[in-house]
Structure formats: C-alpha cells, structure tokens
Scaffold this active site. Structure first.
Site, PDB file in Angstrom:
ATOM      1  CE  LYS A 280      -3.833  -1.838   2.837  1.00 54.83           C
ATOM      2  NZ  LYS A 280      -4.914  -1.710   2.018  1.00 54.83           N
TER       3      LYS A 280
ATOM      4  NE  ARG B 164     -11.050  -9.677  -1.248  1.00 54.32           N
ATOM      5  CZ  ARG B 164     -11.379  -8.690  -2.119  1.00 54.32           C
ATOM      6  NH1 ARG B 164     -11.744  -8.912  -3.335  1.00 54.32           N
ATOM      7  NH2 ARG B 164     -11.251  -7.219  -1.761  1.00 54.32           N
TER       8      ARG B 164
HETATM    9  N1  BES Z   1      -8.215  -3.670   4.846  1.00 57.27           N
HETATM   10  C1  BES Z   1      -8.315  -3.322   3.462  1.00 57.27           C
HETATM   11  C2  BES Z   1      -9.399  -2.405   3.329  1.00 57.27           C
HETATM   12  C3  BES Z   1      -9.778  -1.091   4.000  1.00 57.27           C
HETATM   13  C4  BES Z   1      -9.359   0.164   3.375  1.00 57.27           C
HETATM   14  C5  BES Z   1     -10.072  -1.201   5.315  1.00 57.27           C
HETATM   15  C6  BES Z   1      -9.838   1.115   4.037  1.00 57.27           C
HETATM   16  C7  BES Z   1     -10.417   0.238   5.972  1.00 57.27           C
HETATM   17  C8  BES Z   1     -10.107   1.332   5.231  1.00 57.27           C
HETATM   18  C9  BES Z   1      -8.355  -4.527   2.685  1.00 57.27           C
HETATM   19  O1  BES Z   1      -7.582  -5.568   2.866  1.00 57.27           O
HETATM   20  C10 BES Z   1      -7.701  -4.133   1.457  1.00 57.27           C
HETATM   21  O2  BES Z   1      -6.620  -3.651   1.107  1.00 57.27           O
HETATM   22  N2  BES Z   1      -8.670  -4.029   0.115  1.00 57.27           N
HETATM   23  C11 BES Z   1      -8.388  -3.504  -1.146  1.00 57.27           C
HETATM   24  C12 BES Z   1      -8.655  -4.615  -2.165  1.00 57.27           C
HETATM   25  C13 BES Z   1      -8.549  -4.217  -3.290  1.00 57.27           C
HETATM   26  C14 BES Z   1      -6.961  -4.906  -3.406  1.00 57.27           C
HETATM   27  C15 BES Z   1      -9.074  -5.257  -4.294  1.00 57.27           C
HETATM   28  C16 BES Z   1      -9.057  -2.161  -1.398  1.00 57.27           C
HETATM   29  O3  BES Z   1     -10.203  -1.783  -0.838  1.00 57.27           O
HETATM   30  O4  BES Z   1      -8.459  -1.384  -1.963  1.00 57.27           O
HETATM   31 MN    MN Z   2      -5.424  -5.481   2.263  1.00 54.92          MN
END
Ligand code: BES
Ligand code: MN
Ligand code: ZN
Length: 485
Positions: free
Chosen positions: A265, A339
């Site tokens: 990230k 997931r």
């Molecule tokens: N933990 C994150 C989602 C999240 C984002 C929680 C902001 C709280 C605040 C999750 O694991 C994630 O990174 N999701 C990605 C999915 C994508 C790579 C398909 C996302 O939402 O960008």
């Molecule tokens: Mn994630």
C-alpha cells in the site's frame, strides 16, 4: 462506577438535562423537575440562550458544579441513539470538568423506550479513551465521574447497557493496540485469557495445525510475516446445551497489520491499518458480552488472524492456493487478503452447521467510498435475517445499508482462467465482488450475513459515545440481534 436512584439533589456536582425544541417552547414540560433546576433552566430559555436545537449544547456554571443543557432538536426526529450520544457527551464533559457525580434528568423523556439502557451504555462508554501510552502531565484531564443518579432508573436495563459498553471497550482497547503489540499470537493469548475469565471454551490453531487442517488461504496471507497466523475458535454454550434454541457463528477478520503485502500500500493508505483486525476484536467483544448475558443459544466465534507483510517468504501475485473447501484461488492482488483469511474460516464455521453465520470485516475501501464512515455495508443471503439485522441496527443506532449479493456480471468476473476463482476484480463494485467471493465459502442452506465495516471501524474525532480511534462498530447490532432471539 456506580448508579443510584436520586433521592436528594444535595451535593451533586453536575446536572444533565436533555431538551427537545418542543420542551423549550412549552415550559410546562419542565414541571416535574426539581424547582431550583427548573427555575434556572426556564430563565436560560426565556433569555434565548438555549432553544433545544440539535447540536446546541450548553454548560452553565452553577454555584456548585455545572448544568449541562443538551438540545435534542425536534421531538419527531429524536431517537434513542441521539439521546445516548447526547448523554455520553454530557457525562464525558462533566467528568473532564472533574465532576464526581451527575444527576441525569430523564422522566420528561419517558415516551422514549430504553432510556435506562441508553444511560447505562453512555455511562459505560463516556470515559473511554485510548491513552495508556500517554504521559500523564498537567495538560492531561483524567476522567473523574464515578457516580450517576437518575430519576428514571431500571437497574436491569442499566446493567445490560453497561455490559454492551464493556464489550465495546474490550474490542476498542484491542483494536487500538498497534501492530507491534497485537499480532496473531498475542491476539490468541488475549482470546485465551478472556475465555478463561468468562468460562468460555477456546481453541487456537498454530501453523502446524493450520497446515494439517488445510487452512491454506490463511497460511498464504500469513506467510510473509515473522509473526505466524492463528485461527482462534471461542465457544459459548448455555447451561442446558441440548435445549439451545439456535446455533450462531461469528467470524472476524483479524489482520493485525495490513501493509498490502507484495502489492504494498502507499504510505497514506497503510496508516490506520492496525485497525484491520477490528472484525476479530469485535467478535471477542461479542463473546465477552454473551458470556455475561447468557442467552439460550450456542454462540461460536472464529477469529482468522494473520499479519499481511511483504518479504521473501510472502505469497505472491499469480500464486494459486487451495482453500479449505478445495476451491482454488488465483492471487491477483495480495492486498485483497481479508477475503482469503475469511474464506477458510467461513468453511470451518459452516462445518458446524450453524443456523446463522455473521462475518465482520474491514474488507474493502470500496465500501467506505460508497457508504462513508458512518454506515456499514450489509450483505445477506436471506431476507428474514436481513430484516432482523436491520431491525437490530435501528435499536443499536449503528447504521447499515443492505447491498446486493446478486450480480451476474460481477459474478462472472470472479472466474479465473487458471483456477476456480481470482481474489480481486476491478475497482468498480469492489465491495460486492468481495462479498460474492466470500459467498463461495459459505455452506449450503446457512443463513449468512457479511458486514463490511471498512470505514466505520475508526473514528478520527470524538463524537457521542465514540472516542478517537477504534469504534467497535458492529458489536452493538450483533448483541441486539442475539438478545432478540
Ligand atoms: N483492509 C483493507 C480495506 C480497508 C481500506 C479497510 C480502508 C479500512 C479502510 C483491505 O484488505 C484492502 O486492502 N482492500 C483492497 C482490495 C483491493 C486490492 C481489491 C482495497 O479496498 O483497496
Ligand atoms: Mn488489504
Ligand atoms: Zn485488509
């Protein structure tokens, strides 16, 4: 902390009075109040310093202590949630002004159902802040309020409110801990400690056991970290276990830190990702309350916990993983890890053949983009369960929005050319994609709900019953739901 039925107003530090606009227009509604308090309030209203408008809160210094006047707005729009938030504000402010006690006047509001419960919850939550790592210097305002008195007080309802509050504090306290303190192993230790204290059963699976049990999706996510993954199963059984009317399983996402993994990230997105274990912390909070409330149903909590880190041993984009139920998953994004850990845990929960599974997860940024920070996404495969949960949410004050679980085009995009599924789709409909992915791991004929609490898990400012940091969003609705059965 203590609550007492009010007998005399002598020696009270602070008075709390919540008024609607109608109360301020028609002063006869104040008739039941202590005459001294009524006179002061009347004169303030007549002077037009206070009109009961929503958000209009006033602290009035008295000779002894303070009077807190809180505007509830129009009576028709007022509900228990607003009352609870207002009470929390008043009690917190009183505590910060070093009040030792407060008298909360509620009898003029008795047309609202559940006041004693809301008071218990507000009282329990108003003093919570995550400050254990802060130096206690002269700028630090410790919380002083220890006793409240009220003219409307039902002890059982009040205690139930306190139990709800303590469950939320337990969850928040854990979720607020940074990744250098809470990792899958220390989370498991916390769960064991809780189980021991509350008389619950607790089983923890380490890497070896996870391998033997085919929890390969969870193992894959955890493989990049020096802190190995854990599956935690905590169980409540009523005394008369054979007579339990229902079996419910809660499943929580317990990513103790989500760096994204190899699909790392950017910095500003990584911040707050200690909160990616909120679903799991919530499940523990729920189990704690269940142990105290002792409903006549069997309740299982599954926490699927890993740390998502980039390293030479991380799982990679392009990897193909076989989940516990045999389905294969092609990894196209290591940041879609929640997931994956939930997939194995949902399989496991399904094997118990529960009547209902509810999973909770900070799953997708897409859900937060769609619904904001104050409303969680609710995906349910059964209309009856959806209705019950939405009803519980109305009582709890947590807002949800039911999202679609049928979408042939998004379903189509779950397919992989090389495996049964891919773990991530394109940006559009990201929350729905994730929910449809989870559905692949829920057993047949099980009523299932998925709560996407990304965005609602964290408060960036103090508001009502919330303090800065973890919110424990989800706990209250699930507890309401359990109590409604
Ligand atoms: N933990 C994150 C989602 C999240 C984002 C929680 C902001 C709280 C605040 C999750 O694991 C994630 O990174 N999701 C990605 C999915 C994508 C790579 C398909 C996302 O939402 O960008
Ligand atoms: Mn994630
Ligand atoms: Zn995550």
């Amino acid at each position: 902390m203590q609550i007492k039925h009010i007998e005399s107003y002598a020696q009270i530090d602070s008075q709390v009075l919540l008024l609607t606009e109608e109360d301020c227009e028609n002063l006869s509604s104040l008739n039941g109040l202590d005459s001294n308090l009524r006179d002061i309030t009347e004169s303030i209203i007549k002077r037009k310093d206070f009109d009961g408008k929503k958000g209009k809160n006033l602290r009035v210094p008295l000779i002894e202590g303070n009077l807190y006047l809180i505007g509830l707005g129009k009576k028709k729009k007022c509900n228990l949630n607003l009352i609870r938030d207002s009470l929390a504000w008043a009690l917190r402010t009183a505590g910060r002004n070093h009040a030792k006690n407060a008298a909360v006047n509620l009898s003029h509001l008795k047309s609202f159902d559940g006041l004693s419960f809301a008071l218990g919850e507000a009282f329990g939550l108003c003093g919570y802040v995550f400050d254990k790592y802060k130096k206690k210097d002269e700028h630090y305002e410790p919380f002083a309020l220890t006793e409240i008195y009220s003219d409307l007080y039902e002890p059982e309802e009040f205690s139930r409110g306190l139990i709800f509050a303590e469950a939320q504090i337990y969850s928040r306290e854990l979720a607020n801990e940074p990744g250098c303190v809470i990792n899958p192993e220390s989370l498991a230790q916390e769960a064991e400690k809780l189980a021991e204290k509350c008389g619950l059963e607790c089983e923890v699976w380490n890497e070896e056991r996870l391998r033997a049990e085919n929890m390969n999706a969870l193992l894959a996510v955890g493989s990049g970290s020096k802190n190995p993954p854990r599956l935690i199963h905590i169980t409540y059984k009523p005394v008369n276990a054979e007579k339990a009317t229902k079996k419910i399983a809660f499943v929580g996402k317990g990513i103790t830190f989500d760096s994204g993994g190899l699909d790392i990230k950017p910095d500003n997105y990584m911040l707050t990702m200690k909160g990616d274990k909120t679903g799991a912390c919530n499940v523990l909070g729920i189990m704690k309350a269940v142990a105290e409330l002792k409903p006549n149903i069997e309740v299982h909590g599954f926490l699927s916990s890993a740390e998502n880190m980039p390293s030479g041993s991380s799982y990679r984009p392009d990897d193909i993983i076989r989940a516990r139920n045999g389905k294969t998953i092609e990894i196209n994004n290591t940041d879609a890890e929640g997931r994956l850990v939930l997939a194995d845990a949902l399989c496991l929960a399904s094997e118990l053949k529960p009547d209902v599974i509810i999973d909770m997860a900070t799953l997708t940024g897409a859900c937060a983009v769609a619904l904001g920070n104050w409303r969680a996404g609710l995906f349910v495969n059964d209309d009856d369960l959806a209705e019950k949960l939405l009803h519980s949410s109305e009582r709890s004050g947590e807002a949800y929005w039911r999202m679609p679980l049928e979408d042939e085009h998004i379903s189509e995009s779950l397919k992989s050319p090389f495996a049964d599924l891919v773990n991530a789709g394109n940006r559009y409909g990201g929350a729905i994609f994730a929910a449809l992915f989870l559905k692949e791991f829920v057993g047949e004929n099980i009523s299932w709900a998925h709560m996407d609490i990304a965005g609602t898990d964290f408060r960036d400012k103090e508001y009502g019953i919330y303090s800065k940091g973890a919110s424990a969003f989800g706990v209250r609705t699930c507890l309401e739901y359990i109590m409604s059965l």
